[in-house]
Design a protein around this motif. Structure first.
Motif: not given
Length: 386
Positions: A124-131, A133-136, A143-145
């Motif tokens: 679940s972290f990895w999905v946010e890590y590669i996004n 536009n993540t809010d995590l 600039i690339i999250g």
């Protein structure tokens, strides 16, 4: 021992592989060293370890840039500029992108878990890590999250420097091939590179502290690129190379003296001088000169001793030449993961260190044996086609 440009340079192979091997010990040291921030820290840290790690801290990455430029210079005549650009991109840029998305992700996850910033659950972290536009972990984003290159920062820097040098290759070839250049004494070249780096040190170091973020790292860029260009030219100036080999002992003595000064200064031996550092350009110039001469003394002593004793084939070098990039990509993630899973057991530090070291080496061995067996993994890890 006299060298010629027509020889296979096994000494450079040795140095490149040994320099990357140092990184394994250095990054394990970062887990245990006192007061130096890292992704995860041992419950027990050691102040004295700083003095050990500072031995290589001032020159290890400069050595890698210098050697990488020498290697590029020695093979360039076999390829066209466009072929070399393609080879460098496959060797550096492709592994960088794959490494950022896959290899580095566990480091970021474990660092956040160690600070209790995120709940458990890597996928679940990895999905946010590669996004992008993540809010995590907003406060930890660029600039690339959350996506980052961590220890792989060397790859984009080396890739860009290589492309720049290849673009200006015709100009460099004219300069290097000129009689004037070939007749420049080594001592003159040494003075010029020290003065050049000193100007960089005085004008950029305070204004642009090293960040490894590529876009705002101007002191590191100026220093590393100048070292890279000098390494490129050095490889084609056999008189300089032979001088370094002949004077290797003197460079080693100078390197040891520089290290002793740095350790003494760090421990308050020259407080009266250090207090004037920010306010006096003369004092900054003195420190800069000592640091830069120390850097080159270590590089030239290593190049000299390697040229004297290691310019010969060996099974280790043959294996390491192929394995070094995958090992480089794997090693820090393995160290962070092993440290994280071993930390709750509160093992004695020596045994903890041995387990992390042996686990990292075994993991790198297994990882390389896996990635070398398919075309897609060879490409993703920058290996040549089998």
């Amino acid at each position: 021992m006299t060298l010629s440009s027509n020889q296979r340079r096994y000494d450079i192979d040795w140095l490149r592989n040994l320099a990357f091997l140092i990184l394994i010990f250095y990054h394990i040291g970062m887990y245990y060293v006192f007061d130096w921030g890292w992704h995860i820290k041992s419950a027990e840290t050691f102040r004295w370890l700083q003095e050990v790690m500072i031995l290589t801290n001032t020159w290890r990455m400069s050595l890698l840039f210098f050697i990488s430029a020498m290697a590029l210079s020695l093979i360039e005549k076999r390829y066209s500029i466009w072929s070399l650009m393609g080879l460098r991109t496959n060797r550096l840029f492709v592994p960088l992108i794959f490494g950022m998305f896959v290899i580095v992700a566990p480091q970021v996850y474990i660092e956040a878990r160690a600070q209790n910033l995120i709940p458990e659950g890597f996928w679940s972290f990895w999905v946010e890590y590669i996004n992008p536009n993540t809010d995590l972990l907003k406060e930890h984003q660029s600039i690339i999250g959350l996506l980052t290159w961590n220890h792989l920062w060397f790859l984009p820097y080396l890739w860009i420097y290589s492309l720049i040098v290849l673009v200006i290759r015709p100009l460099l070839a004219n300069v290097i091939g000129s009689r004037f250049f070939q007749n420049i004494p080594f001592v003159v070249a040494f003075i010029c590179i020290v003065v050049g780096l000193l100007l960089v040190y005085l004008t950029l170091r305070l204004a642009y502290p090293t960040t490894h973020d590529l876009t705002n790292d101007w002191y590191n860029h100026a220093k590393s690129f100048l070292i890279f260009v000098f390494g490129y030219t050095f490889a084609q100036q056999m008189r300089w190379w032979n001088t370094v080999i002949a004077k290797r002992r003197w460079f080693l003595y100078l390197a040891i003296l520089g290290y002793l000064f740095i350790v003494a200064d760090r421990n308050g031996a020259f407080t009266w001088l250090a207090e004037q550092y920010e306010g006096s350009i003369a004092v900054r110039g003195l420190y800069g000169t000592i640091f830069i001469i120390n850097l080159w003394a270590w590089i030239f002593s290593l190049v000299g001793y390697a040229g004297q004793y290691l310019n010969r084939p060996a099974k280790f070098v043959s294996y390491a030449n192929k394995a070094v990039l995958p090992w480089y990509m794997f090693h820090q993630t393995l160290i962070v993961m092993l440290a994280w899973y071993l930390k709750p057991y509160n093992l004695p530090t020596f045994f903890d260190f041995l387990l992390i070291l042996s686990g990292t080496v075994i993991g790198c061995l297994i990882g390389y044996e896996i990635v070398k067996r398919t075309a897609i993994t060879r490409w993703l890890f920058g290996l040549k086609h089998s």
